[in-house]
Enzyme design. Sequence first.
Site, PDB file in Angstrom:
ATOM      1  N   ARG A 229       0.857  -1.178   0.000  1.00 54.02           N
ATOM      2  CA  ARG A 229       0.000   0.000   0.000  1.00 54.02           C
ATOM      3  C   ARG A 229       0.899   1.236   0.000  1.00 54.02           C
ATOM      4  NH1 ARG A 229      -2.528   3.033   4.790  1.00 54.02           N
ATOM      5  NH2 ARG A 229      -3.827   4.525   3.688  1.00 54.02           N
TER       6      ARG A 229
ATOM      7  N   HIS B 142      -2.914  10.876   0.933  1.00 56.18           N
ATOM      8  CA  HIS B 142      -2.257  10.662   2.222  1.00 56.18           C
ATOM      9  C   HIS B 142      -1.537  11.972   2.583  1.00 56.18           C
ATOM     10  CE1 HIS B 142      -0.786   7.217   4.996  1.00 56.18           C
ATOM     11  NE2 HIS B 142      -0.430   8.353   5.570  1.00 56.18           N
TER      12      HIS B 142
ATOM     13  N   GLU C 107      -7.367   8.431   6.556  1.00 56.64           N
ATOM     14  CA  GLU C 107      -7.609   9.053   7.864  1.00 56.64           C
ATOM     15  C   GLU C 107      -8.196  10.476   7.818  1.00 56.64           C
ATOM     16  OE1 GLU C 107      -4.037   8.739  10.236  1.00 56.64           O
ATOM     17  OE2 GLU C 107      -4.213   6.567  10.330  1.00 56.64           O
TER      18      GLU C 107
ATOM     19  N   ASN D  79      -7.110   1.931  10.020  1.00 55.93           N
ATOM     20  CA  ASN D  79      -5.790   2.073  10.617  1.00 55.93           C
ATOM     21  C   ASN D  79      -5.975   1.989  12.121  1.00 55.93           C
ATOM     22  OD1 ASN D  79      -4.914   2.482   8.046  1.00 55.93           O
ATOM     23  ND2 ASN D  79      -4.334   4.637   8.339  1.00 55.93           N
TER      24      ASN D  79
ATOM     25  N   TYR E  78      -4.027   1.679  15.897  1.00 59.07           N
ATOM     26  CA  TYR E  78      -2.806   1.719  16.695  1.00 59.07           C
ATOM     27  C   TYR E  78      -3.064   1.457  18.170  1.00 59.07           C
ATOM     28  CZ  TYR E  78      -0.421   3.214  12.540  1.00 59.07           C
ATOM     29  OH  TYR E  78       0.096   3.220  11.275  1.00 59.07           O
TER      30      TYR E  78
ATOM     31  N   GLU F  47      -3.331  -0.145   8.131  1.00 59.30           N
ATOM     32  CA  GLU F  47      -2.127   0.199   8.899  1.00 59.30           C
ATOM     33  C   GLU F  47      -2.258  -0.368  10.295  1.00 59.30           C
ATOM     34  OE1 GLU F  47      -1.118   4.375   9.249  1.00 59.30           O
ATOM     35  OE2 GLU F  47      -1.460   4.701   7.100  1.00 59.30           O
TER      36      GLU F  47
HETATM   37  C1  FCB Z   1      -1.058   7.148  10.759  1.00 59.05           C
HETATM   38  C2  FCB Z   1      -0.640   7.647   9.397  1.00 59.05           C
HETATM   39  C3  FCB Z   1       0.688   7.155   8.936  1.00 59.05           C
HETATM   40  C4  FCB Z   1       1.686   7.070  10.070  1.00 59.05           C
HETATM   41  C5  FCB Z   1       1.102   6.316  11.237  1.00 59.05           C
HETATM   42  C6  FCB Z   1       2.051   6.142  12.390  1.00 59.05           C
HETATM   43  O1  FCB Z   1      -1.884   8.093  11.347  1.00 59.05           O
HETATM   44  O2  FCB Z   1      -1.584   7.306   8.426  1.00 59.05           O
HETATM   45  O3  FCB Z   1       1.136   8.015   7.905  1.00 59.05           O
HETATM   46  O4  FCB Z   1       2.130   8.318  10.406  1.00 59.05           O
HETATM   47  O5  FCB Z   1      -0.048   6.966  11.680  1.00 59.05           O
END
Ligand code: FCB
Length: 453
Positions: free
Chosen positions: A76, A121, A166, A299, A301, A359
């Site tokens: 990607r 992006h 995002e 995405n 985290y 992500e």
């Molecule tokens: C996300 C972004 C990516 C990267 C990660 C850690 O928010 O899409 O570009 O910065 O975080």
Amino acid sequence: MSDRFPDGFIFGAATSSYQIEGAVDADGRGESIWDRFCATPGKVVGSESGAVACDHYHRYAQDVEMMAELGLKAYRFSLAWPRILPTGLEAEPLEAGLDFYDRLVDALLEKGITPWATLYHWDMPQVLQDRGGWPARSTVDAFVRFADVASKRLGDRVKHWITHNEPWVVTMLGYLNGEHAPGHKDWGEALAAAHHVLLSHGLAVPVIRENAPGCEVGITLNLCPAWPASGSAADAEASRWFDGWFNRWFLDPVFGRGYPADMLADYRRDGHLPADWDALVQPGDMDAIAVPTDFLGINFYSRGIIRSDKVSEEDNAPRTVFPVEEHTDMDWEVFAPSLTKLLLDLTETYNPPALVITENGAAYATSPGEDGTVPDVKRQAYLQQHIEACRLAITGGAPLIGYFAWSLMDNFEWAFGYAKRFGLVWVDYETQARTPKDSALWYRDVITAHGIP
Ligand code: FCB
């Protein structure tokens, strides 16, 4: 082998143009809002920028070789808008920019790696920002044209498209808290921007479909599930607001529910809506935004443990949910079960046709040892826990079809500069040497075994 993923499940890795390409002045590329933001004192740690980054623009062939050696099935990446339309307004696109992505896509396909292209992006042409940026409706037309030009050129070979990466970050960090380009701080701008980003997604989808027959199209949202810190009414209320602001404001319209009524009421009461909101959302907009897509990109985290700031700590109920000890270098909590829960909750609430983790990953400082290897235990643990969380969600019924690790290699982490290393591959920014970290070698084994080995 019950730990194997379903046949056809895609394991890949992700990057984005501004974070890796460098070569910001090459072949007529125009200025982006991130070039401008980085050049503004005080915005990025150490005044760093993506001017050179990983020099991927010149080293893409070697980078594709490396992806093949790591066994990636999909990659990607994003298209730099100002490489293709330097100001966003040109009558004709810049051939050199399109040629670069042509070469990249061909190199990927030659290695059997499926390209997944993201259109936005975050590197908008600066000229479009000067004309109002995302808060201006004219940017919607400019984006749809960019989507048209890009998908016309690449659509015969690129069959997986993501319109936006995002929208929450684009709008809330870009226009509300100012941590990202263009660095504005205005609720009205942020909410106008959010509407236009979503609208541009909805209007671009049919254009991409037309240009890339048989393709799959979606949008990527960054989602942060809200976990109330206690059972109190105040924490429940704070979690409702957080979830509405972060997640539902984007999920609901994309899935045809319009903007969440509770948040609209809150924003109106608090004076957050732009003054012209009722005219800004035009007839037909919400239908356009709700265009059916093929997948939802996520995405992920970290979760959010939400504590009310409306009552004092003493007046609130004692906390019952605490962060686990492990945190990454971003200070983000590592708690993979919340990913399983998120995927199952999304499945239940929105019944998406398919889900893709576009992500997931962690920042940890690592460096090559004497023997040339890059020990990387914590990233490996993070990835392992989250891949396992994905498998559990699939077992529970979530239509998850792919997983992209963030990121293929260390790169420019926006306002944090180069200090935060998210890569599977170590990058020596002095020499541009790439060295797979132990986590990359482990991930290769995951891909080979089609599950945690
Ligand atoms: C996300 C972004 C990516 C990267 C990660 C850690 O928010 O899409 O570009 O910065 O975080």
